[in-house]
Design a protein around this motif. Structure first.
Motif, PDB file in Angstrom:
ATOM      1  N   ARG A 138      51.357  20.392  58.462  1.00  8.23           N
ATOM      2  CA  ARG A 138      52.251  19.252  58.269  1.00  8.23           C
ATOM      3  C   ARG A 138      53.544  19.674  57.581  1.00  8.23           C
ATOM      4  N   HIS A 139      53.417  20.565  56.587  1.00  8.99           N
ATOM      5  CA  HIS A 139      54.587  21.111  55.912  1.00  8.99           C
ATOM      6  C   HIS A 139      54.485  22.629  55.929  1.00  8.99           C
ATOM      7  N   GLU A 140      55.602  23.270  56.171  1.00  8.22           N
ATOM      8  CA  GLU A 140      55.631  24.727  56.212  1.00  8.22           C
ATOM      9  C   GLU A 140      56.482  25.255  55.060  1.00  8.22           C
ATOM     10  N   TYR A 141      55.896  26.175  54.328  1.00 11.29           N
ATOM     11  CA  TYR A 141      56.615  26.770  53.208  1.00 11.29           C
ATOM     12  C   TYR A 141      55.939  28.087  52.838  1.00 11.29           C
ATOM     13  N   THR A 142      56.698  28.952  52.193  1.00 10.43           N
ATOM     14  CA  THR A 142      56.188  30.229  51.712  1.00 10.43           C
ATOM     15  C   THR A 142      56.227  30.222  50.191  1.00 10.43           C
ATOM     16  N   THR A 143      55.163  30.687  49.600  1.00 10.17           N
ATOM     17  CA  THR A 143      55.076  30.747  48.136  1.00 10.17           C
ATOM     18  C   THR A 143      54.824  32.179  47.687  1.00 10.17           C
ATOM     19  N   LEU A 144      55.553  32.583  46.676  1.00 10.19           N
ATOM     20  CA  LEU A 144      55.317  33.868  46.017  1.00 10.19           C
ATOM     21  C   LEU A 144      55.317  33.585  44.517  1.00 10.19           C
ATOM     22  N   ALA A 145      54.135  33.640  43.914  1.00  7.99           N
ATOM     23  CA  ALA A 145      53.998  33.258  42.507  1.00  7.99           C
ATOM     24  C   ALA A 145      53.226  34.324  41.749  1.00  7.99           C
ATOM     25  N   TYR A 146      53.567  34.476  40.476  1.00  6.42           N
ATOM     26  CA  TYR A 146      52.947  35.494  39.639  1.00  6.42           C
ATOM     27  C   TYR A 146      52.484  34.887  38.318  1.00  6.42           C
ATOM     28  N   ILE A 147      51.273  35.248  37.922  1.00  5.43           N
ATOM     29  CA  ILE A 147      50.816  34.960  36.563  1.00  5.43           C
ATOM     30  C   ILE A 147      51.130  36.197  35.736  1.00  5.43           C
ATOM     31  N   PRO A 148      51.952  36.067  34.688  1.00  7.56           N
ATOM     32  CA  PRO A 148      52.378  37.245  33.924  1.00  7.56           C
ATOM     33  C   PRO A 148      51.206  37.980  33.276  1.00  7.56           C
ATOM     34  N   GLY A 149      51.441  39.259  33.027  1.00  5.76           N
ATOM     35  CA  GLY A 149      50.432  40.046  32.318  1.00  5.76           C
ATOM     36  C   GLY A 149      50.538  39.904  30.819  1.00  5.76           C
ATOM     37  N   ALA A 150      51.655  39.345  30.335  1.00  3.97           N
ATOM     38  CA  ALA A 150      51.865  39.129  28.902  1.00  3.97           C
ATOM     39  C   ALA A 150      52.373  37.714  28.689  1.00  3.97           C
ATOM     40  N   GLN A 151      52.135  37.197  27.520  1.00  2.00           N
ATOM     41  CA  GLN A 151      52.513  35.819  27.199  1.00  2.00           C
ATOM     42  C   GLN A 151      54.017  35.719  26.966  1.00  2.00           C
ATOM     43  N   THR A 199      42.941  28.234  42.462  1.00  2.00           N
ATOM     44  CA  THR A 199      41.927  28.943  43.243  1.00  2.00           C
ATOM     45  C   THR A 199      42.013  30.447  43.001  1.00  2.00           C
ATOM     46  N   ALA A 200      43.231  30.978  42.902  1.00  2.00           N
ATOM     47  CA  ALA A 200      43.401  32.408  42.637  1.00  2.00           C
ATOM     48  C   ALA A 200      42.832  32.781  41.272  1.00  2.00           C
ATOM     49  N   ILE A 201      43.003  31.901  40.287  1.00  2.00           N
ATOM     50  CA  ILE A 201      42.441  32.168  38.959  1.00  2.00           C
ATOM     51  C   ILE A 201      40.918  32.118  39.024  1.00  2.00           C
ATOM     52  N   GLU A 202      40.374  31.174  39.802  1.00  2.00           N
ATOM     53  CA  GLU A 202      38.917  31.093  39.976  1.00  2.00           C
ATOM     54  C   GLU A 202      38.368  32.364  40.607  1.00  2.00           C
ATOM     55  N   LYS A 203      39.048  32.871  41.614  1.00  2.00           N
ATOM     56  CA  LYS A 203      38.595  34.105  42.274  1.00  2.00           C
ATOM     57  C   LYS A 203      38.635  35.286  41.314  1.00  2.00           C
ATOM     58  N   LEU A 204      39.668  35.326  40.463  1.00  2.00           N
ATOM     59  CA  LEU A 204      39.752  36.392  39.471  1.00  2.00           C
ATOM     60  C   LEU A 204      38.577  36.308  38.499  1.00  2.00           C
ATOM     61  N   GLU A 214      35.645  35.233  39.085  1.00  2.00           N
ATOM     62  CA  GLU A 214      34.421  35.662  39.764  1.00  2.00           C
ATOM     63  C   GLU A 214      34.387  37.166  40.020  1.00  2.00           C
ATOM     64  N   SER A 215      35.562  37.749  40.303  1.00  2.00           N
ATOM     65  CA  SER A 215      35.592  39.148  40.738  1.00  2.00           C
ATOM     66  C   SER A 215      35.878  40.149  39.630  1.00  2.00           C
ATOM     67  N   ASP A 216      36.583  39.732  38.577  1.00  2.00           N
ATOM     68  CA  ASP A 216      36.978  40.674  37.526  1.00  2.00           C
ATOM     69  C   ASP A 216      36.983  39.944  36.185  1.00  2.00           C
ATOM     70  N   ALA A 217      35.829  39.945  35.533  1.00  2.00           N
ATOM     71  CA  ALA A 217      35.677  39.196  34.285  1.00  2.00           C
ATOM     72  C   ALA A 217      36.629  39.688  33.200  1.00  2.00           C
ATOM     73  N   GLU A 218      36.848  41.007  33.153  1.00  2.00           N
ATOM     74  CA  GLU A 218      37.710  41.567  32.119  1.00  2.00           C
ATOM     75  C   GLU A 218      39.166  41.126  32.312  1.00  2.00           C
ATOM     76  N   ALA A 219      39.652  41.193  33.563  1.00  2.00           N
ATOM     77  CA  ALA A 219      41.027  40.772  33.845  1.00  2.00           C
ATOM     78  C   ALA A 219      41.189  39.274  33.593  1.00  2.00           C
ATOM     79  N   PHE A 220      40.168  38.494  33.971  1.00  2.00           N
ATOM     80  CA  PHE A 220      40.246  37.050  33.735  1.00  2.00           C
ATOM     81  C   PHE A 220      40.266  36.743  32.240  1.00  2.00           C
ATOM     82  N   ALA A 221      39.478  37.486  31.466  1.00  2.00           N
ATOM     83  CA  ALA A 221      39.445  37.256  30.018  1.00  2.00           C
ATOM     84  C   ALA A 221      40.831  37.441  29.408  1.00  2.00           C
ATOM     85  N   LYS A 222      41.584  38.409  29.921  1.00  2.00           N
ATOM     86  CA  LYS A 222      42.940  38.642  29.421  1.00  2.00           C
ATOM     87  C   LYS A 222      43.856  37.487  29.793  1.00  2.00           C
TER      88      LYS A 222
END
Length: 630
Positions: A273-286, A359-364, A366-374
């Motif tokens: 219905r809508h077309e768009y491209t997203t490029l988003a980043y969760i920073p590694g530091a606060q 959803t990307a945070i949820e996958k992280l 599930e797949s990498d507990a240490e990276a998610f903890a950070k």
């Protein structure tokens, strides 16, 4: 350079106080990554080109005969100069003064405070992490000249400063100015002469600004032909499998003004219905300004690769730490920034992008507990705002949340783990709110729960006091504060082998509790025997209705609660001190002192101070005197 006319002499200005402080730190501190200045200048130049593309939608004449945006770097090793040219929107006199003479970014003050709080060695990487824009060029230059001509204007202006606290602004003959845009000339310091050499500049550009969406060229020496360095291809238009991790890190840094690496990358194209491209980043530091109340999101909105605004609400406020962009063809190019906010198309994009990031945070997780903890350590306090604000995704966010608990040791636990390990007869998720985990672990309200092996969430973020009121329940268990209402711990048996104490007070203790209830009627709503205390003599709890103890303190501190409810004083009938007082306090004076001292003790244990410190000290002195005379 010559002035336009004698009626417009050179103007002398003094920097805003915060700018002067920042420049002083730049010039007199030692930083290991001075390369960041070039990335910042290129990023500013690219923004100017994007702004021109946007304004040219309504006024095509701004482009004139030169429709292609570009950034040009000119090197002059012999004279120790580096020139950064762009043919973007340019600036008039007022814009030069506003942009280069004052601090507009709210986070810059936080940046300066952080630098001042660190020793030079410890703060060496701070500039690279934060990105301080134009002012970073004073790390390598002892004079900076900026000539700018706004697109469509018949005036050009020179801004000049040595970074010592003042700057000048003067008109410039149009023959000495670009046709439009900005030319920044850096007169390099002797120890920064490497920034006038091609190999050094080319390396920095390709490492840090290789994916800026404006072509970059280099002129090796004055008079030479420009040589392309980058083609200005938009990274987000390429297929996911064509973009490397290094490409993403480079683009993230140029986009965010930070120098860390992204912890999570979300790159997708939505079709339908809508077309768009997203490029988003969760920073590694606060980010330094993450908790600034005026801080907005950092997602840019493009329409057909043309920058529109970085103030569109592409993401909800609780994802304001995410950096990135959305490019769509569904919005008209001539749409106003105000109309964008009310657009149903943007609402649909916002919903889709928000879901993909969570959803990307949820996958992280599930797949990498240490990276998610950070990630949770950096941004959990902000994500929990979504539990309070976003009813649609509340269950998702509750499942993602991690908590310090009485059973977690040094780690953290999920609500799913809490529910799985709950007592069979337990119908609630118990929590305790406060300012620090150490303070909460020492709280007397925990004693009965700890003795029976009942896990309690230890919540220390201010938002915790709010979301628990709206969260309702998780997997059928309601959230319940252990500082509010009756504990009802009798339903839980103590671990096998531990004797159950007789919770019924003796006759003497019951008499003393009745007296304390009468004497303290003006201070508390009730005095009662406690089944939650096992080690301490007293504690304060809130009534079943209304707010818990911590929430009352927050609201009072914010001026949102004029009169708090009277707390309940709970007395441990099995405590030796209570028994001794009840057995010996046959005199009215001693009974009164004891009751008031116990109330003040409960206040201290609750993180407060005695209501009347002088009266407290006098009562304590009298009790000591009686003890010494006995």
């Amino acid at each position: 350079m010559t002035n336009l006319d004698a009626d417009r002499p050179t103007e002398n200005h003094v920097f805003e106080a915060d700018v002067s402080r920042l420049l002083h730190m730049m010039v007199h501190s030692v930083y290991s990554d001075k390369d960041v200045f070039l990335r910042e200048l290129i990023s500013n130049a690219a923004d100017a080109c994007e702004k021109l593309r946007f304004e040219a939608i309504a006024a095509p004449n701004l482009l004139g005969s030169d429709a292609d945006n570009r950034i040009t770097l000119t090197l002059d090793e012999e004279n120790l100069r580096l020139v950064v040219d762009d043919n973007g929107i340019g600036m008039n006199r007022e814009e030069l003064i506003e942009a280069l003479g004052t601090i507009a970014r709210s986070g810059t003050r936080a940046f300066m405070e952080r630098i001042e709080a660190n020793k030079a060695g410890e703060g060496a990487q701070l500039i690279g992490q934060f990105g301080v824009g134009f002012y970073s060029c004073f790390m390598v230059a002892d004079r900076v000249d900026v000539v700018s001509r706004r697109a469509g204007s018949e005036e050009a202006w020179l801004w000049s400063s040595d970074g010592q606290g003042a700057y000048t602004v003067s008109p410039v003959d149009l023959t000495d100015a670009p046709a439009r845009g900005t030319r920044i000339t850096l007169n390099l310091m002797e120890d920064a002469k490497t920034y006038a050499s091609r190999w050094s500049v080319e390396r920095i550009v390709k490492e840090q600004s290789g994916h800026v969406p404006v072509p970059i060229s280099i002129i090796e020496k004055p008079g030479a032909e420009p040589v392309p360095l980058t083609d200005g291809t938009a990274l987000w238009t390429r297929a996911k499998n064509e973009v490397s991790k290094e490409d993403h890190a480079d683009f993230y840094r140029s986009l965010s003004g930070q120098y860390d690496e992204p912890a999570v990358t979300v790159h997708f194209r939505a079709e339908g219905r809508h077309e768009y491209t997203t490029l988003a980043y969760i920073p590694g530091a606060q980010p330094f300004d993450m908790f600034d109340p005026d801080r907005k999101g950092c997602m840019k909105l493009y329409v057909k690769r043309i920058f529109i605004t970085d103030e569109a609400d592409v993401l909800p406020r609780y994802l304001r730490f995410v950096r990135g962009l959305v490019d769509t063809a569904d919005l008209p190019l001539n749409v106003s920034r105000e109309m964008i906010q009310e657009s149903p198309i943007l609402s649909a994009i916002r919903k889709g992008v928000t879901s993909r990031i969570i959803t990307a945070i949820e996958k992280l997780a599930e797949s990498d507990a240490e990276a998610f903890a950070k990630v949770w350590e950096n941004f959990g306090a902000v994500l929990k705002e979504g539990i309070y604000e976003d009813g649609e995704r509340r269950t998702q966010l509750l499942s993602l949340a991690r908590f310090k608990t009485t059973a977690a040791g040094e780690g953290s636990r999920s609500l799913k783990q809490y529910v799985e390990d709950a007592k069979p007869e337990q119908s609630a998720i118990y929590y305790l709110t406060g300012n620090s985990v150490e303070q909460l672990k020492a709280s007397p309200q925990l004693e009965g729960f700890r003795a029976r092996g009942i896990e309690v969430l230890l919540l220390t973020d201010q938002i915790d006091s709010f979301w628990v009121m709206t969260a309702g329940e998780f997997e059928g268990k309601a959230f319940k504060s252990i500082t509010q209402g009756a504990a009802d711990l009798a339903q839980f048996a103590k671990p096998e082998g531990e004797a159950e104490a007789d919770s019924a007070p003796s006759a003497d203790v019951a008499t003393f509790i009745a007296y304390a209830k009468e004497k303290l009627a003006g201070e508390v709503s009730d005095v009662r025997a406690s089944d939650r205390l096992t080690e301490s003599a007293v504690c304060l709890v809130a009534s079943e209705g209304g707010y818990d103890r911590q929430m009352e303190k927050i609201l009072q501190g914010a001026g949102r609660l004029e009169l708090s409810a009277k707390p309940i004083l709970e007395i441990n009938p099995a405590h030796p001190l209570v028994k001794a007082i009840a057995a010996k306090a046959d005199g009215t004076a001693l009974k009164e002192d004891a009751a008031l001292l116990l109330l003040d003790q409960a206040r201290v244990l609750d993180g407060d101070k005695p209501s009347d410190p002088r009266a407290f000290a006098e009562r304590l002195t009298r009790v000591f005197e009686r003890a010494l005379q006995a």
